[in-house]
Design an enzyme around this catalytic site. Structure first.
Site, PDB file in Angstrom:
ATOM      1  CG  ASP A   1      -7.254  -8.861   0.434  1.00  0.00           C
ATOM      2  OD1 ASP A   1      -6.780  -9.160   1.811  1.00  0.00           O
ATOM      3  OD2 ASP A   1      -7.995 -10.011  -0.444  1.00  0.00           O
TER       4      ASP A   1
ATOM      5  N   GLY B   1     -14.659  -6.088  -9.879  1.00  0.00           N
ATOM      6  CA  GLY B   1     -15.085  -7.262 -10.083  1.00  0.00           C
ATOM      7  C   GLY B   1     -13.860  -7.367  -8.912  1.00  0.00           C
TER       8      GLY B   1
ATOM      9  CB  VAL C   1     -14.039  -7.732  -4.214  1.00  0.00           C
ATOM     10  CG1 VAL C   1     -12.539  -9.102  -3.796  1.00  0.00           C
ATOM     11  CG2 VAL C   1     -15.552  -7.809  -4.209  1.00  0.00           C
TER      12      VAL C   1
HETATM   13  N1  LIG Z   1     -15.491   3.375  -0.926  1.00  0.00           N
HETATM   14  C1  LIG Z   1     -13.961   2.936  -0.764  1.00  0.00           C
HETATM   15  N2  LIG Z   1     -13.777   4.351  -0.756  1.00  0.00           N
HETATM   16  C2  LIG Z   1     -12.312   4.902  -0.999  1.00  0.00           C
HETATM   17  N3  LIG Z   1     -10.996   4.182  -0.628  1.00  0.00           N
HETATM   18  C3  LIG Z   1     -11.920   2.790   0.174  1.00  0.00           C
HETATM   19  C4  LIG Z   1     -13.252   2.820  -0.315  1.00  0.00           C
HETATM   20  N4  LIG Z   1     -13.112   1.730  -0.019  1.00  0.00           N
HETATM   21  C5  LIG Z   1     -12.295   0.825   0.721  1.00  0.00           C
HETATM   22  N5  LIG Z   1     -11.335   1.829   0.485  1.00  0.00           N
HETATM   23  C6  LIG Z   1     -10.253   1.750   0.977  1.00  0.00           C
HETATM   24  O1  LIG Z   1      -9.813   0.311   0.839  1.00  0.00           O
HETATM   25  C7  LIG Z   1      -9.398   0.371   2.882  1.00  0.00           C
HETATM   26  C8  LIG Z   1      -9.671  -0.986   2.967  1.00  0.00           C
HETATM   27  O2  LIG Z   1     -10.672  -0.861   2.442  1.00  0.00           O
HETATM   28  P1  LIG Z   1     -11.597  -1.884   3.676  1.00  0.00           P
HETATM   29  O3  LIG Z   1     -12.015  -1.111   5.310  1.00  0.00           O
HETATM   30  O4  LIG Z   1     -12.886  -1.828   3.492  1.00  0.00           O
HETATM   31  O5  LIG Z   1     -11.181  -2.849   4.404  1.00  0.00           O
HETATM   32  P2  LIG Z   1     -11.818  -4.480   4.553  1.00  0.00           P
HETATM   33  O6  LIG Z   1     -13.310  -4.263   5.098  1.00  0.00           O
HETATM   34  O7  LIG Z   1     -11.020  -5.107   6.143  1.00  0.00           O
HETATM   35  O8  LIG Z   1     -11.684  -5.255   3.101  1.00  0.00           O
HETATM   36  P3  LIG Z   1     -11.737  -6.874   1.751  1.00  0.00           P
HETATM   37  O9  LIG Z   1     -12.838  -6.634   2.306  1.00  0.00           O
HETATM   38  O10 LIG Z   1     -10.911  -6.837   1.126  1.00  0.00           O
HETATM   39  O11 LIG Z   1     -11.251  -7.715   3.442  1.00  0.00           O
HETATM   40  C9  LIG Z   1      -9.583   1.635   3.491  1.00  0.00           C
HETATM   41  O12 LIG Z   1      -8.527   1.714   4.416  1.00  0.00           O
HETATM   42  C10 LIG Z   1      -8.928   2.391   1.966  1.00  0.00           C
HETATM   43  O13 LIG Z   1      -8.081   3.029   1.809  1.00  0.00           O
END
Ligand SMILES: Nc1ncnc2c1ncn2[C@@H]1O[C@H](COP(=O)(O)OP(=O)(O)OP(=O)(O)O)[C@@H](O)[C@H]1O
Ligand SMILES: [Mg+2]
Length: 327
Positions: free
Chosen positions: A253, A288, A249
Protein backbone atom coordinates in the site's frame (compact mmCIF):
# COMPACT_ATOMS: atom_id res chain seq x y z
CA UNK A 1 -6.23 15.34 -4.95
CA UNK A 2 -5.76 11.59 -4.92
CA UNK A 3 -9.00 9.73 -4.21
CA UNK A 4 -8.78 6.22 -2.81
CA UNK A 5 -11.59 3.69 -2.73
CA UNK A 6 -11.93 0.91 -0.15
CA UNK A 7 -15.08 -1.11 -0.78
CA UNK A 8 -14.53 -3.42 2.18
CA UNK A 9 -12.82 -1.53 5.01
CA UNK A 10 -12.37 -3.17 8.40
CA UNK A 11 -11.88 -2.35 12.00
CA UNK A 12 -8.96 -4.35 13.39
CA UNK A 13 -9.23 -4.99 17.14
CA UNK A 14 -5.96 -6.30 18.51
CA UNK A 15 -5.91 -7.78 22.00
CA UNK A 16 -2.57 -8.54 23.64
CA UNK A 17 -2.38 -11.36 26.18
CA UNK A 18 0.59 -12.62 28.15
CA UNK A 19 0.03 -16.30 27.43
CA UNK A 20 -3.09 -17.39 25.60
CA UNK A 21 -4.76 -20.46 27.08
CA UNK A 22 -7.73 -21.71 25.10
CA UNK A 23 -10.82 -22.81 27.01
CA UNK A 24 -9.73 -20.68 30.01
CA UNK A 25 -10.34 -17.11 31.14
CA UNK A 26 -7.47 -14.93 29.88
CA UNK A 27 -6.69 -11.32 30.81
CA UNK A 28 -5.67 -8.90 28.16
CA UNK A 29 -2.68 -6.66 28.78
CA UNK A 30 -3.43 -4.20 26.00
CA UNK A 31 -5.91 -3.43 23.21
CA UNK A 32 -5.54 -1.53 19.99
CA UNK A 33 -8.01 -0.38 17.35
CA UNK A 34 -7.01 0.24 13.74
CA UNK A 35 -9.01 1.42 10.76
CA UNK A 36 -7.88 -0.93 8.00
CA UNK A 37 -8.29 -1.42 4.29
CA UNK A 38 -6.05 -1.07 1.25
CA UNK A 39 -7.37 2.26 -0.02
CA UNK A 40 -7.41 3.70 3.49
CA UNK A 41 -3.77 2.65 3.95
CA UNK A 42 -2.82 4.25 0.64
CA UNK A 43 -4.51 7.48 1.76
CA UNK A 44 -2.76 7.25 5.13
CA UNK A 45 0.67 6.91 3.49
CA UNK A 46 -0.09 9.79 1.09
CA UNK A 47 -1.17 11.91 4.06
CA UNK A 48 2.04 11.01 5.93
CA UNK A 49 3.98 12.45 2.97
CA UNK A 50 1.85 15.63 3.05
CA UNK A 51 -0.07 14.68 -0.09
CA UNK A 52 -3.71 15.63 -0.57
CA UNK A 53 -6.10 12.70 -0.45
CA UNK A 54 -9.62 11.62 0.46
CA UNK A 55 -10.67 8.05 1.28
CA UNK A 56 -13.99 6.80 -0.13
CA UNK A 57 -15.84 3.55 0.53
CA UNK A 58 -18.61 2.11 2.69
CA UNK A 59 -19.10 2.21 6.45
CA UNK A 60 -21.99 1.05 8.59
CA UNK A 61 -23.14 0.49 12.17
CA UNK A 62 -21.33 1.36 15.40
CA UNK A 63 -18.05 -0.18 14.25
CA UNK A 64 -18.20 1.89 11.06
CA UNK A 65 -18.63 4.97 13.23
CA UNK A 66 -15.58 3.97 15.29
CA UNK A 67 -13.60 3.58 12.06
CA UNK A 68 -14.52 7.15 11.10
CA UNK A 69 -13.61 8.47 14.55
CA UNK A 70 -10.19 6.81 14.28
CA UNK A 71 -9.56 8.42 10.88
CA UNK A 72 -10.74 11.78 12.24
CA UNK A 73 -8.21 11.47 15.06
CA UNK A 74 -5.49 10.83 12.48
CA UNK A 75 -6.62 13.89 10.52
CA UNK A 76 -7.23 11.76 7.44
CA UNK A 77 -9.94 13.16 5.13
CA UNK A 78 -12.68 10.68 4.17
CA UNK A 79 -16.14 10.68 2.70
CA UNK A 80 -17.77 7.31 3.17
CA UNK A 81 -21.15 6.13 1.97
CA UNK A 82 -23.32 4.83 4.83
CA UNK A 83 -24.69 1.28 4.65
CA UNK A 84 -27.33 -0.64 6.64
CA UNK A 85 -25.08 -3.50 7.75
CA UNK A 86 -22.11 -3.10 10.06
CA UNK A 87 -18.50 -2.62 8.95
CA UNK A 88 -16.55 -5.85 9.48
CA UNK A 89 -14.33 -6.26 12.50
CA UNK A 90 -11.27 -8.51 12.55
CA UNK A 91 -10.14 -9.78 15.94
CA UNK A 92 -6.42 -10.29 16.40
CA UNK A 93 -5.04 -11.93 19.52
CA UNK A 94 -1.32 -11.37 20.02
CA UNK A 95 0.46 -13.58 22.53
CA UNK A 96 3.44 -11.63 23.88
CA UNK A 97 5.14 -14.79 25.17
CA UNK A 98 5.21 -16.61 21.83
CA UNK A 99 4.69 -13.61 19.49
CA UNK A 100 1.99 -15.74 17.83
CA UNK A 101 -0.98 -13.98 16.29
CA UNK A 102 -4.42 -15.53 16.04
CA UNK A 103 -6.73 -13.74 13.60
CA UNK A 104 -10.44 -14.14 13.39
CA UNK A 105 -11.65 -12.33 10.28
CA UNK A 106 -15.25 -11.34 9.70
CA UNK A 107 -16.97 -11.52 6.33
CA UNK A 108 -17.80 -8.10 4.96
CA UNK A 109 -21.26 -6.53 5.29
CA UNK A 110 -23.70 -7.06 2.40
CA UNK A 111 -23.99 -3.92 0.28
CA UNK A 112 -27.46 -3.19 -1.11
CA UNK A 113 -27.94 -2.24 -4.75
CA UNK A 114 -29.18 1.23 -3.81
CA UNK A 115 -26.14 1.75 -1.55
CA UNK A 116 -23.80 0.85 -4.40
CA UNK A 117 -25.66 3.25 -6.70
CA UNK A 118 -25.43 6.02 -4.10
CA UNK A 119 -21.70 5.37 -3.79
CA UNK A 120 -21.08 5.50 -7.55
CA UNK A 121 -23.14 8.70 -7.71
CA UNK A 122 -20.93 10.20 -5.02
CA UNK A 123 -17.75 9.33 -6.92
CA UNK A 124 -19.18 10.96 -10.04
CA UNK A 125 -19.78 14.17 -8.13
CA UNK A 126 -16.29 14.57 -6.63
CA UNK A 127 -15.38 18.16 -7.38
CA UNK A 128 -12.84 19.23 -8.45
CA UNK A 129 -12.31 15.83 -10.02
CA UNK A 130 -9.40 13.83 -8.59
CA UNK A 131 -5.96 13.89 -10.23
CA UNK A 132 -5.82 10.13 -9.78
CA UNK A 133 -8.02 7.40 -8.30
CA UNK A 134 -6.78 4.33 -6.43
CA UNK A 135 -9.04 1.28 -6.15
CA UNK A 136 -7.85 -1.28 -3.65
CA UNK A 137 -8.68 -4.48 -1.86
CA UNK A 138 -11.41 -7.06 -1.64
CA UNK A 139 -15.03 -6.69 -2.70
CA UNK A 140 -17.79 -7.17 -0.11
CA UNK A 141 -20.84 -9.44 -0.57
CA UNK A 142 -23.61 -7.99 -2.72
CA UNK A 143 -21.20 -6.13 -5.00
CA UNK A 144 -20.71 -7.61 -8.48
CA UNK A 145 -17.38 -9.30 -9.13
CA UNK A 146 -16.73 -6.92 -12.04
CA UNK A 147 -17.13 -3.79 -9.91
CA UNK A 148 -13.56 -2.62 -10.53
CA UNK A 149 -14.18 -2.91 -14.26
CA UNK A 150 -17.16 -0.56 -13.89
CA UNK A 151 -15.35 1.87 -11.58
CA UNK A 152 -12.30 2.06 -13.85
CA UNK A 153 -14.59 2.63 -16.86
CA UNK A 154 -16.33 5.44 -14.95
CA UNK A 155 -12.97 7.06 -14.16
CA UNK A 156 -11.83 6.60 -17.79
CA UNK A 157 -15.04 8.29 -18.93
CA UNK A 158 -14.16 11.35 -16.85
CA UNK A 159 -10.57 11.28 -18.14
CA UNK A 160 -9.28 10.33 -14.68
CA UNK A 161 -6.36 7.88 -14.48
CA UNK A 162 -6.74 5.01 -12.05
CA UNK A 163 -4.57 2.56 -10.15
CA UNK A 164 -6.04 -0.85 -9.42
CA UNK A 165 -4.67 -3.05 -6.64
CA UNK A 166 -6.72 -6.16 -6.05
CA UNK A 167 -6.40 -9.86 -6.73
CA UNK A 168 -8.00 -12.91 -8.29
CA UNK A 169 -11.21 -12.40 -10.22
CA UNK A 170 -11.63 -8.78 -9.07
CA UNK A 171 -8.29 -7.88 -10.63
CA UNK A 172 -8.82 -10.06 -13.68
CA UNK A 173 -12.15 -8.38 -14.45
CA UNK A 174 -10.91 -4.89 -13.53
CA UNK A 175 -7.94 -5.12 -15.88
CA UNK A 176 -10.30 -5.49 -18.84
CA UNK A 177 -11.25 -1.83 -18.35
CA UNK A 178 -7.58 -0.87 -18.82
CA UNK A 179 -6.70 1.02 -15.66
CA UNK A 180 -3.74 3.38 -16.04
CA UNK A 181 -1.59 1.37 -13.61
CA UNK A 182 -1.69 -2.00 -11.87
CA UNK A 183 0.74 -3.18 -9.20
CA UNK A 184 0.38 -6.89 -8.56
CA UNK A 185 3.03 -8.60 -6.47
CA UNK A 186 4.72 -11.60 -8.10
CA UNK A 187 2.12 -14.08 -6.82
CA UNK A 188 -0.80 -11.94 -8.00
CA UNK A 189 0.88 -11.40 -11.38
CA UNK A 190 1.42 -15.17 -11.75
CA UNK A 191 -2.23 -15.79 -11.00
CA UNK A 192 -3.30 -13.10 -13.44
CA UNK A 193 -1.02 -14.19 -16.27
CA UNK A 194 -1.42 -17.88 -15.45
CA UNK A 195 2.32 -18.43 -15.70
CA UNK A 196 5.22 -18.87 -13.31
CA UNK A 197 7.41 -15.78 -12.85
CA UNK A 198 10.48 -17.24 -11.16
CA UNK A 199 13.19 -15.20 -12.88
CA UNK A 200 13.68 -11.48 -13.41
CA UNK A 201 13.39 -11.99 -17.13
CA UNK A 202 10.02 -13.69 -16.67
CA UNK A 203 8.81 -10.87 -14.39
CA UNK A 204 9.80 -8.23 -16.94
CA UNK A 205 8.10 -10.19 -19.70
CA UNK A 206 5.05 -10.54 -17.46
CA UNK A 207 4.92 -6.77 -16.93
CA UNK A 208 5.28 -6.23 -20.68
CA UNK A 209 2.45 -8.72 -21.17
CA UNK A 210 0.23 -6.53 -18.99
CA UNK A 211 1.22 -3.50 -21.09
CA UNK A 212 0.13 -5.43 -24.18
CA UNK A 213 -3.23 -5.94 -22.50
CA UNK A 214 -3.67 -2.16 -22.53
CA UNK A 215 -2.24 -1.18 -19.13
CA UNK A 216 -0.16 1.96 -19.51
CA UNK A 217 2.11 1.31 -16.54
CA UNK A 218 2.51 -2.26 -15.26
CA UNK A 219 4.38 -2.53 -11.98
CA UNK A 220 5.25 -5.87 -10.41
CA UNK A 221 6.40 -5.64 -6.80
CA UNK A 222 8.91 -8.17 -5.56
CA UNK A 223 9.29 -7.70 -1.80
CA UNK A 224 13.02 -7.49 -0.96
CA UNK A 225 13.87 -7.16 -4.67
CA UNK A 226 11.87 -3.94 -5.07
CA UNK A 227 9.85 -3.39 -8.23
CA UNK A 228 9.94 -3.73 -11.98
CA UNK A 229 7.82 -1.33 -14.03
CA UNK A 230 7.06 -1.49 -17.73
CA UNK A 231 5.43 0.79 -20.28
CA UNK A 232 5.39 0.58 -24.08
CA UNK A 233 8.65 2.55 -24.17
CA UNK A 234 10.67 1.59 -21.12
CA UNK A 235 11.45 -0.78 -18.33
CA UNK A 236 12.43 0.48 -14.91
CA UNK A 237 13.89 -1.46 -12.04
CA UNK A 238 14.13 -0.09 -8.50
CA UNK A 239 15.87 -2.03 -5.74
CA UNK A 240 16.00 -1.24 -2.00
CA UNK A 241 19.03 -1.75 0.24
CA UNK A 242 18.90 -4.72 2.65
CA UNK A 243 16.93 -3.72 5.76
CA UNK A 244 15.87 -5.29 9.03
CA UNK A 245 12.25 -6.32 8.53
CA UNK A 246 9.88 -5.70 11.44
CA UNK A 247 6.58 -6.14 9.61
CA UNK A 248 5.88 -6.21 5.88
CA UNK A 249 2.17 -5.46 6.45
CA UNK A 250 1.15 -2.49 4.32
CA UNK A 251 4.37 -2.36 2.27
CA UNK A 252 2.42 -2.77 -0.95
CA UNK A 253 0.00 0.00 0.00
CA UNK A 254 2.89 2.37 0.78
CA UNK A 255 4.49 1.50 -2.58
CA UNK A 256 1.22 2.42 -4.31
CA UNK A 257 1.08 5.69 -2.40
CA UNK A 258 4.58 6.49 -3.69
CA UNK A 259 3.55 5.77 -7.29
CA UNK A 260 0.37 7.83 -6.90
CA UNK A 261 2.11 10.82 -5.29
CA UNK A 262 4.40 11.26 -8.28
CA UNK A 263 2.23 10.12 -11.18
CA UNK A 264 -0.82 12.16 -10.14
CA UNK A 265 1.14 15.30 -10.85
CA UNK A 266 2.95 14.18 -14.02
CA UNK A 267 6.35 13.47 -12.48
CA UNK A 268 8.60 10.97 -14.34
CA UNK A 269 7.92 7.26 -13.82
CA UNK A 270 11.49 6.65 -12.68
CA UNK A 271 10.96 9.05 -9.75
CA UNK A 272 7.64 7.39 -8.97
CA UNK A 273 9.34 3.97 -8.85
CA UNK A 274 12.08 5.27 -6.59
CA UNK A 275 9.59 6.82 -4.17
CA UNK A 276 7.42 3.68 -4.29
CA UNK A 277 10.31 1.46 -3.22
CA UNK A 278 11.48 3.98 -0.60
CA UNK A 279 7.98 4.09 0.92
CA UNK A 280 7.43 0.32 0.67
CA UNK A 281 10.77 -0.38 2.29
CA UNK A 282 10.23 2.27 4.98
CA UNK A 283 6.98 0.45 5.81
CA UNK A 284 8.81 -2.79 6.66
CA UNK A 285 10.87 -0.93 9.28
CA UNK A 286 7.78 -0.28 11.40
CA UNK A 287 6.03 -2.93 13.55
CA UNK A 288 2.59 -4.47 12.97
CA UNK A 289 0.15 -2.54 10.81
CA UNK A 290 2.12 0.69 11.17
CA UNK A 291 2.95 2.22 7.78
CA UNK A 292 5.99 4.19 6.63
CA UNK A 293 7.29 7.20 8.51
CA UNK A 294 8.20 10.24 6.48
CA UNK A 295 11.65 10.55 8.07
CA UNK A 296 12.48 6.93 7.13
CA UNK A 297 11.28 7.52 3.56
CA UNK A 298 13.53 10.57 3.24
CA UNK A 299 16.52 8.58 4.51
CA UNK A 300 15.67 5.62 2.27
CA UNK A 301 15.14 7.55 -0.98
CA UNK A 302 18.82 8.13 -1.94
CA UNK A 303 19.59 4.48 -1.11
CA UNK A 304 17.19 3.10 -3.73
CA UNK A 305 19.04 1.92 -6.83
CA UNK A 306 17.01 2.75 -9.87
CA UNK A 307 17.65 2.17 -13.55
CA UNK A 308 15.77 2.71 -16.79
CA UNK A 309 16.23 1.19 -20.23
CA UNK A 310 14.20 1.26 -23.39
CA UNK A 311 12.13 -1.82 -24.19
CA UNK A 312 14.28 -2.39 -27.31
CA UNK A 313 17.47 -2.54 -25.25
CA UNK A 314 16.16 -4.95 -22.66
CA UNK A 315 17.80 -8.14 -23.82
CA UNK A 316 21.24 -6.58 -23.60
CA UNK A 317 20.85 -4.53 -20.46
CA UNK A 318 18.97 -6.61 -17.95
CA UNK A 319 19.47 -10.19 -18.98
CA UNK A 320 23.21 -10.51 -18.88
CA UNK A 321 23.08 -12.79 -15.87
CA UNK A 322 23.88 -10.11 -13.33
CA UNK A 323 21.32 -8.40 -11.16
CA UNK A 324 23.04 -5.06 -11.55
CA UNK A 325 21.12 -2.17 -12.95
CA UNK A 326 22.42 -0.72 -16.17
CA UNK A 327 20.90 2.67 -16.63
N1 LIG B 1 11.50 -7.51 3.01
C1 LIG B 1 11.58 -6.33 2.38
N2 LIG B 1 12.73 -5.61 2.35
C2 LIG B 1 12.80 -4.44 1.72
N3 LIG B 1 11.75 -3.88 1.06
C3 LIG B 1 10.59 -4.55 1.06
C4 LIG B 1 10.43 -5.81 1.70
N4 LIG B 1 9.15 -6.22 1.53
C5 LIG B 1 8.55 -5.26 0.81
N5 LIG B 1 9.40 -4.26 0.52
C6 LIG B 1 9.12 -3.03 -0.24
O1 LIG B 1 7.72 -2.84 -0.39
C7 LIG B 1 7.33 -2.99 -1.75
C8 LIG B 1 6.02 -3.74 -1.84
O2 LIG B 1 6.17 -4.99 -1.23
P1 LIG B 1 5.50 -6.33 -1.76
O3 LIG B 1 6.03 -6.68 -3.09
O4 LIG B 1 5.69 -7.32 -0.67
O5 LIG B 1 3.99 -5.86 -1.94
P2 LIG B 1 2.63 -6.61 -1.64
O6 LIG B 1 2.84 -8.09 -1.67
O7 LIG B 1 1.64 -6.02 -2.55
O8 LIG B 1 2.34 -6.13 -0.17
P3 LIG B 1 0.95 -6.04 0.63
O9 LIG B 1 0.87 -7.33 1.38
O10 LIG B 1 1.11 -4.85 1.50
O11 LIG B 1 -0.16 -5.91 -0.38
C9 LIG B 1 8.50 -3.69 -2.42
O12 LIG B 1 8.56 -3.38 -3.78
C10 LIG B 1 9.68 -3.16 -1.63
O13 LIG B 1 10.00 -1.85 -2.06
MG1 LIG C 1 -0.45 -5.95 -2.31
Amino acid sequence: MIATVTLNPCLDRTITVHRLVVDETNRWTGTHLYAGGKGIDVSRAIHEMDGITTAYGFVGGPDGRILEILLDEEGLPFSFTPIMQETRTNFIITDTTTSQQTRINAPGPRILKKELERFIGKLRRIYPSPDLMVFGGSVPPGVPVNIYHDLVMEANGFGIRSILDSEGQWLEEGIKAKPYLVKPNVREAEELLKTELSTEKAIINGALGLVEMGIEVAVVSRGTDGIVAATKEKIIKAVPPPVKVRSAVGAGDCAIAGLALKLAYGEPLIEACQLAVAMGTAAVLTPGTELCHRTDVEKMLPQIKVGEISTKQRAKAFFTGSNEISS
